[in-house]
Motif scaffolding. Structure first.
Motif, PDB file in Angstrom:
ATOM      1  N   TRP A  31       0.837  -1.200   0.000  1.00  0.00           N
ATOM      2  CA  TRP A  31       0.000   0.000   0.000  1.00  0.00           C
ATOM      3  C   TRP A  31       0.879   1.260   0.000  1.00  0.00           C
ATOM      4  CZ3 TRP A  31      -0.207   4.119   3.311  1.00  0.00           C
ATOM      5  CH2 TRP A  31      -1.192   5.074   3.000  1.00  0.00           C
ATOM      6  N   LEU A  32       1.966   1.185   0.807  1.00  0.00           N
ATOM      7  CA  LEU A  32       2.869   2.327   0.915  1.00  0.00           C
ATOM      8  C   LEU A  32       3.453   2.669  -0.458  1.00  0.00           C
ATOM      9  CD1 LEU A  32       3.701   3.836   3.506  1.00  0.00           C
ATOM     10  CD2 LEU A  32       5.766   2.454   3.547  1.00  0.00           C
ATOM     11  N   SER A 210      16.471   6.105  12.393  1.00  0.00           N
ATOM     12  CA  SER A 210      15.081   5.733  12.680  1.00  0.00           C
ATOM     13  C   SER A 210      14.586   6.242  14.023  1.00  0.00           C
ATOM     14  CB  SER A 210      14.929   4.204  12.660  1.00  0.00           C
ATOM     15  OG  SER A 210      15.450   3.670  11.481  1.00  0.00           O
ATOM     16  N   PHE A 212      13.035   7.970  17.091  1.00  0.00           N
ATOM     17  CA  PHE A 212      11.887   8.878  17.094  1.00  0.00           C
ATOM     18  C   PHE A 212      11.702   9.608  18.424  1.00  0.00           C
ATOM     19  CE2 PHE A 212       7.226   9.310  17.882  1.00  0.00           C
ATOM     20  CZ  PHE A 212       6.980  10.330  16.975  1.00  0.00           C
ATOM     21  N   SER A 250       7.953   8.638   3.043  1.00  0.00           N
ATOM     22  CA  SER A 250       8.280   7.433   3.810  1.00  0.00           C
ATOM     23  C   SER A 250       9.224   6.533   3.034  1.00  0.00           C
ATOM     24  CB  SER A 250       7.010   6.646   4.141  1.00  0.00           C
ATOM     25  OG  SER A 250       6.205   7.398   4.997  1.00  0.00           O
TER      26      SER A 250
ATOM     27  N   PHE C 129      11.098  -9.357   7.104  1.00  0.00           N
ATOM     28  CA  PHE C 129      12.322  -8.640   7.459  1.00  0.00           C
ATOM     29  C   PHE C 129      12.165  -7.133   7.241  1.00  0.00           C
ATOM     30  CE2 PHE C 129      16.808  -7.411   6.446  1.00  0.00           C
ATOM     31  CZ  PHE C 129      17.338  -7.690   7.692  1.00  0.00           C
ATOM     32  N   ILE C 130      11.598  -6.764   6.083  1.00  0.00           N
ATOM     33  CA  ILE C 130      11.423  -5.334   5.787  1.00  0.00           C
ATOM     34  C   ILE C 130      10.526  -4.675   6.832  1.00  0.00           C
ATOM     35  CG2 ILE C 130      10.463  -3.666   4.150  1.00  0.00           C
ATOM     36  CD1 ILE C 130      11.399  -5.479   1.900  1.00  0.00           C
ATOM     37  N   ALA C 131       9.465  -5.406   7.228  1.00  0.00           N
ATOM     38  CA  ALA C 131       8.553  -4.853   8.231  1.00  0.00           C
ATOM     39  C   ALA C 131       9.299  -4.500   9.516  1.00  0.00           C
ATOM     40  CB  ALA C 131       7.447  -5.857   8.539  1.00  0.00           C
ATOM     41  N   TRP C 132      10.382  -5.218   9.753  1.00  0.00           N
ATOM     42  CA  TRP C 132      11.123  -5.049  11.008  1.00  0.00           C
ATOM     43  C   TRP C 132      12.123  -3.894  10.934  1.00  0.00           C
ATOM     44  CZ3 TRP C 132      16.187  -7.567  12.476  1.00  0.00           C
ATOM     45  CH2 TRP C 132      16.423  -7.461  13.850  1.00  0.00           C
ATOM     46  N   ILE C 133      12.675  -3.658   9.717  1.00  0.00           N
ATOM     47  CA  ILE C 133      13.780  -2.705   9.664  1.00  0.00           C
ATOM     48  C   ILE C 133      13.388  -1.298   9.236  1.00  0.00           C
ATOM     49  CG2 ILE C 133      15.541  -4.461   9.274  1.00  0.00           C
ATOM     50  CD1 ILE C 133      15.477  -3.645   6.322  1.00  0.00           C
ATOM     51  N   ILE C 134      12.249  -1.131   8.549  1.00  0.00           N
ATOM     52  CA  ILE C 134      11.909   0.234   8.132  1.00  0.00           C
ATOM     53  C   ILE C 134      11.708   1.093   9.381  1.00  0.00           C
ATOM     54  CG2 ILE C 134      10.898  -0.363   5.888  1.00  0.00           C
ATOM     55  CD1 ILE C 134       8.143  -0.180   7.256  1.00  0.00           C
ATOM     56  N   PRO C 135      11.925   2.382   9.265  1.00  0.00           N
ATOM     57  CA  PRO C 135      11.772   3.231  10.446  1.00  0.00           C
ATOM     58  C   PRO C 135      10.393   3.041  11.083  1.00  0.00           C
ATOM     59  CG  PRO C 135      12.748   4.482   8.658  1.00  0.00           C
ATOM     60  CD  PRO C 135      12.372   3.156   8.090  1.00  0.00           C
ATOM     61  N   VAL C 137       8.393   5.002  12.538  1.00  0.00           N
ATOM     62  CA  VAL C 137       7.342   5.969  12.206  1.00  0.00           C
ATOM     63  C   VAL C 137       6.678   5.609  10.884  1.00  0.00           C
ATOM     64  CG1 VAL C 137       7.939   8.027  13.506  1.00  0.00           C
ATOM     65  CG2 VAL C 137       9.181   7.515  11.404  1.00  0.00           C
ATOM     66  N   VAL C 138       7.464   5.098   9.949  1.00  0.00           N
ATOM     67  CA  VAL C 138       6.904   4.701   8.656  1.00  0.00           C
ATOM     68  C   VAL C 138       5.942   3.531   8.852  1.00  0.00           C
ATOM     69  CG1 VAL C 138       7.441   3.756   6.391  1.00  0.00           C
ATOM     70  CG2 VAL C 138       8.887   5.542   7.366  1.00  0.00           C
ATOM     71  N   TYR C 141       2.835   4.838  10.404  1.00  0.00           N
ATOM     72  CA  TYR C 141       2.016   5.561   9.428  1.00  0.00           C
ATOM     73  C   TYR C 141       1.268   4.585   8.515  1.00  0.00           C
ATOM     74  CZ  TYR C 141       1.247   7.461   4.769  1.00  0.00           C
ATOM     75  OH  TYR C 141       0.711   7.749   3.543  1.00  0.00           O
ATOM     76  N   ALA C 142       1.985   3.583   8.006  1.00  0.00           N
ATOM     77  CA  ALA C 142       1.350   2.621   7.089  1.00  0.00           C
ATOM     78  C   ALA C 142       0.184   1.930   7.783  1.00  0.00           C
ATOM     79  CB  ALA C 142       2.383   1.598   6.612  1.00  0.00           C
ATOM     80  N   TRP C 143       0.379   1.543   9.029  1.00  0.00           N
ATOM     81  CA  TRP C 143      -0.710   0.861   9.742  1.00  0.00           C
ATOM     82  C   TRP C 143      -1.863   1.803  10.058  1.00  0.00           C
ATOM     83  CZ3 TRP C 143      -2.376  -3.945  10.906  1.00  0.00           C
ATOM     84  CH2 TRP C 143      -1.540  -4.985  10.461  1.00  0.00           C
ATOM     85  N   PHE C 241       6.931   2.322  21.950  1.00  0.00           N
ATOM     86  CA  PHE C 241       6.251   3.606  22.052  1.00  0.00           C
ATOM     87  C   PHE C 241       5.754   4.110  20.681  1.00  0.00           C
ATOM     88  CE2 PHE C 241       6.771   8.266  21.606  1.00  0.00           C
ATOM     89  CZ  PHE C 241       5.771   8.681  22.478  1.00  0.00           C
ATOM     90  N   THR C 242       6.668   4.105  19.707  1.00  0.00           N
ATOM     91  CA  THR C 242       6.428   4.859  18.488  1.00  0.00           C
ATOM     92  C   THR C 242       5.204   4.407  17.691  1.00  0.00           C
ATOM     93  OG1 THR C 242       8.804   5.185  18.383  1.00  0.00           O
ATOM     94  CG2 THR C 242       7.555   5.709  16.405  1.00  0.00           C
ATOM     95  N   MET C 246       1.815   6.500  16.918  1.00  0.00           N
ATOM     96  CA  MET C 246       1.385   6.905  15.591  1.00  0.00           C
ATOM     97  C   MET C 246      -0.036   6.441  15.290  1.00  0.00           C
ATOM     98  SD  MET C 246       4.011   8.412  13.979  1.00  0.00           S
ATOM     99  CE  MET C 246       3.625   8.201  12.241  1.00  0.00           C
TER     100      MET C 246
END
Lengths: 278, 368, 305
Positions: A31-32, A210, A212, A250, C129-135, C137-138, C141-143, C241-242, C246
């Motif tokens: 989606w992103l 990353s 925050f 993003s 893996f990507i779900a784990w490493i992206i910042p 906040v991103v 935001y996606a969720w 927290f983050t 968000m």
């Protein structure tokens, strides 16, 4: 016959599970990407009718007075500083920890494990309070120092295990060959540890990239913000969100992290396995 | 003139491991000096103290007439070959050998001349462009030797340099190291746990155990005149046999009595023991496997023949080791004759009273 | 007077070189240890974010602690944090991670079927893996976007509303499972790879079925990894927290999803009660500390094996 059916059923079951997992983990990511290229992006999950780079172009234009690309530049500056400080200090500390023995060494290593596991918010709150009286609120150096300290326990453990894996004999040989003790470390061990040092730099860079909570508490001026907190300005008043631009932002913001992890991937697994048998 | 002197050296690793216990040694100019002992005896620590890699807890170290106790390794002008060679993995062979010279800021052409000189002495000219990981164990060894010798150090230190090589190569390198050492006339301290290595290479040997030096002497002295039970048992392949016996006086002979045998010793020997210990005392009889004879015709000698039971026979080609049971002790007998005995059969052995050693079991010191 | 030579030697040869640890210790001391202590002090004052109590605050002893232990909202956040940790870490990440690791290790049949299996495995694990490493906040935001009104999740659930408003707690639990599973997956994959192939083969020859093999061979051999995984992801999930910030905001949608980190932030920043927030943070820190001690004990115990 029955055996073949059973085997096929097994494969199909495995496939189904894998597809479900891929969907669960993939949907938010897909989606992103889709919305980043959709000029009329919304929460809706759809293939954009026109694919365009417009959202990316718009990132050069100010949002709340600051062009979003500047937040990425800020992040790059902050993270470079943090990674450099953290790499140098943790290598030096690890040198002392692995090459000398002194009282309280074991306790110190244990303390570093504890520090590494403290939730960042526990530190961010008092740091904010202290910064208000130290005049370090809203400063880049304040953020860089606090961030370095937050990451340091983590990188120090990596540095420690890296240096421990390089035999001291090389340094001893160099000392006999005519180097000073510190010189033998700089001339012999440091070049040997280069891959490890690069890994430490990259990992601390992305961790800081990353982060925050700390900038959220410390930085208030939009033009000083790193990307992680600058991103909040895409959430407009009254719940209006600029989805397209935010997704594009993003993706830009995530790219360095993806690249770094691709390069250190191998090491990462070893590091995680090391958590069990330290 | 380079001598090395250790003056009452003690090294204690915290909290209280005594690695080296009050050692004093004088190594002569140009001498090949071996520190020999089992692992953990403190020999490597002693070497590292000479190198400057460890600071002694007590005592002084002199190289020549200079007190180097407080000096870092680089100011001592010593070279060292490590057990693992410690070749710098990120440098080519050439740079490894040149490193000690470059650190000392020697001009480039001089460095080059010296590196090629030493490389030809060790026969490794073709290897200069390779990295250490591309070399065999023996080649790495030669590079390590070259790196140590290239700057003509005053003292050459070696820490078990041959222990990572296979048996054949080890014998070759033994001779080679000895040759180079004699050629360069360089004062050398060599650490090993292998007594054959020590015997074949050393001018003098210091036998160490539990942080102490038990005896210093030439290989011959160490072999023929061991001062303690430990030294006697450590030297020789197979090592000396020890049998518990009682020293006594019978009629007009001094004797050593075992449970099943008796050995008559010379009056001279007997008197010394009597003077030091008295009669009817328990002592330890030591005899080297090569000094026990196998008696084939029984008529020739009457005294000092003992009967034992064959336990195992080990034929080794040039020699045969026969394990026999004498009293409750397994005694090894070495002979160059090709003999075969059935396990369990009886055998007659001649023990030469001139070649035995008698030890005091309490002090473990030699009596005669 | 020590000569320059001596001073140089001291720094280069030993005693002095130990000082090189000082920069690290200084950073940690000033920005980690001192803040933790300062937090204890602040919790005993009436410090506020703005107003007169921001400039001139007073020492009030344990008043904040007495107050917080009578505060129902504090007990609410304790409960929410506990549930969040249990569902998201243990039930979610650990089991999903273990399942994934086992699936990734499953034998691939020969030929095309095997190639498809392999492609699916790689796709799934890369996405995890990507779900784990992206910042973070991103990810947050996606969720928050896909659980908004009109997003895919609300469509699937058939509700014409923001999912994170209707089901805030469930949303942050699921989102955090999505975020954190990779760690357990990697840890377990490494642990499974540590089991030599011949053990599987020996078990198969001995006639052990798949469940029996899992229960009596694989499970005991990776039990150390499981223990460490449970403890670590519990500690980390507890401190998250983050992403919740968000998705559900500091109030946690009226407290329903207000885990303690949100509670602390809300008290300090939204209602300016910094010393009260510090009090909550200290109590929560004690809980983390207890978990860390369990972890240290566990790895100490494992070392002895």
């Amino acid at each position: 016959m029955a055996v073949v059916v059973l085997r096929i059923a097994k494969i199909v079951a495995l496939w189904t599970l894998l597809v479900v997992i891929a969907l669960f983990f993939g949907i938010p990511l897909v989606w992103l990407v889709l919305s980043a290229f959709d000029p009329n992006a919304s929460p809706e999950f759809r293939i954009p009718s026109t694919i365009s780079l417009r959202n990316f172009m718009l990132l050069a234009e100010p949002v709340s007075g600051v062009p979003p690309l500047m937040w990425i530049v800020n992040s790059a500056i902050i993270s470079t500083l943090v990674a450099t400080i953290v790499t140098i200090t943790s290598i030096l500390a690890a040198y002392v920890l692995t090459r000398y023995s002194f009282r309280g060494q074991g306790a110190m290593l244990t303390a570093f494990i504890v520090f590494r596991l403290i939730p960042p918010l526990i530190l961010a709150l008092p740091i904010m309070i202290l910064y208000r009286s130290w005049g370090m609120m809203d400063t880049i150096h304040g953020l860089v120092l606090a961030m370095s300290a937050l990451i340091l326990p983590f990188t120090m453990m990596i540095a420690e295990s890296f240096l421990r894996s390089i035999p001291v004999t090389y340094e001893e040989a160099a000392m006999i060959d005519g180097c000073t003790r510190l010189g033998s470390f700089l001339k012999i061990t440091l070049p040997l540890a280069a891959p490890g040092i690069a890994t430490i730099w990259l990992l601390s860079f992305v961790t800081s990239w990353s982060q925050f909570v700390l900038p959220l508490m410390i930085i208030k001026t939009p033009s000083l913000m790193p990307a992680s907190v600058g991103l909040q300005f895409f959430f407009g008043e009254y719940g209006r969100v600029e989805y397209g631009k935010l997704s594009a932002f993003s993706i830009l913001y995530s790219l360095p992290v993806l690249i770094v992890f691709l390069t250190v991937q191998k090491y990462l697994k070893r590091g995680i396995a090391g958590l069990v048998s330290r | 003139m380079t001598t090395v002197e250790l003056d009452h050296i003690t090294k204690i690793f915290p909290p209280k491991t005594v690695a080296v216990n009050d050692i004093s040694l004088k190594i002569r100019d140009g001498e090949f000096f071996v520190l020999l002992g089992p692992s953990g005896c403190g020999k490597t620590t002693t070497l590292r103290i000479v190198a400057g890699l460890e600071k002694p807890t007590k005592g002084r170290v002199y190289i020549g007439d200079r007190d180097v106790t407080e000096l870092p390794p680089r100011k001592r002008d010593v070279a060292m070959v490590f057990q693992t060679y410690a070749l710098y993995p990120h440098m080519k062979v050439y740079d490894n050998i040149a490193f000690p010279l470059k650190v000392r800021k020697m001009p480039k052409d001089e460095v080059d001349k010296r590196v090629r000189e030493i490389a030809s002495l060790l026969g490794i000219e073709e290897l200069l462009d390779r990295y250490p990981r591309q070399l065999s164990g023996g080649q790495q060894q030669r590079v390590a030797l070259a790196r140590a010798l290239v700057r003509h150090p005053k003292v050459w230190l070696m820490d078990e340099p041959l222990s990572n090589l296979d048996a054949l190569l080890r014998i070759r390198m033994r001779a080679e190291i000895k040759r180079i050492q004699k050629e360069l006339k360089i004062t050398t301290i060599y650490v090993t746990h292998d007594q054959v290595e020590a015997m074949s290479m050393a001018d003098r040997i210091a036998v160490m155990n539990k942080g102490r030096v038990l005896q210093v002497g030439s290989p011959r002295e160490i072999y023929h005149k061991p001062k303690t039970l430990f030294v006697a048992g450590f030297i020789g392949t197979p090592p000396m046999n020890f049998i518990n016996v009682v020293f006594g006086l019978e009629k007009d002979h001094y004797v050593l009595r075992g449970k099943t045998f008796k050995i008559i010793i010379s009056d001279e020997m007997g008197r010394i023991i009597e003077k030091k210990l008295g009669v009817d005392k328990e002592v330890v009889l030591g005899i080297r496997p090569e000094h026990i004879g196998i008696v084939e015709d029984r008529g020739r000698r009457e005294n000092n023949i003992v009967e034992a039971e064959v336990y195992v026979v080990e034929p080794l080609g040039t020699e045969t080791i026969i394990n026999v049971k004498l009293d409750d002790t397994i005694v090894k007998v070495r002979t160059i004759k090709e003999v075969m005995f059935e396990p369990g059969s009886k055998i007659k052995l001649y023990i030469d009273p001139q070649r035995i050693y008698v030890f005091d079991p309490a002090t473990e010191k030699v009596l005669v | 007077m020590p000569s320059i030579e001596r001073l140089k030697d001291m720094l280069l040869e030993g005693t002095g070189a130990r000082l090189l640890i000082l920069p690290a210790l200084a950073l940690i001391g000033i920005f980690v240890v001192f803040p933790v202590i300062w937090n204890i002090y602040i919790s005993m004052t009436n410090y506020a974010l703005t107003g007169p109590r921001a400039r001139a605050y007073e020492f009030i002893g344990l008043e904040n602690y007495v107050r917080i232990l009578r505060d129902p909202s504090f007990y609410n956040t304790l409960r929410v944090s506990f549930m969040f940790t249990v569902f998201s870490a243990i039930i979610g990440q650990a089991f999903l991670g273990l399942g994934l690791a086992l699936m990734l290790r499953a034998k691939e049949p020969e030929g095309v079927l095997g190639k498809i299996t392999k492609a699916l495995k790689i796709t799934a694990s890369i996405l995890v893996f990507i779900a784990w490493i992206i910042p973070e906040v991103v990810a947050g935001y996606a969720w928050s976007a896909i659980t908004s009104k009109g997003g895919l999740i609300s469509m699937l659930l058939g509700i014409n509303d923001d999912v994170y408003v209707r089901y805030p707690f469930e949303t942050i639990v699921v989102a955090n499972i999505w975020r954190g599973t990779a760690f357990s997956m990697i840890l377990f994959t490494a642990a499974l790879e540590g089991i030599p192939q011949y053990i599987y083969e020996a078990a198969e020859i001995d006639g052990a079925g798949p469940w029996y093999r899992f229960r009596h061979i694989i499970l005991p051999l990776i039990s150390q990894a499981i223990l460490v995984d449970f403890i670590l992801i519990t500690i980390w999930t507890y401190g998250v927290f983050t992403m919740p910030f968000m998705i559900v905001g500091p109030s946690g949608q009226g407290g329903v999803a207000q885990i303690w980190t949100l509670y602390v932030y809300y008290d300090a920043i939204n209602v300016y009660e910094v010393s009260y927030a510090a009090t909550a943070a200290n109590i929560m820190f004690l809980i983390v500390l207890a978990m860390i001690i369990v972890y240290l004990r566990a790895i100490g115990y494992l070392k002895k094996w």
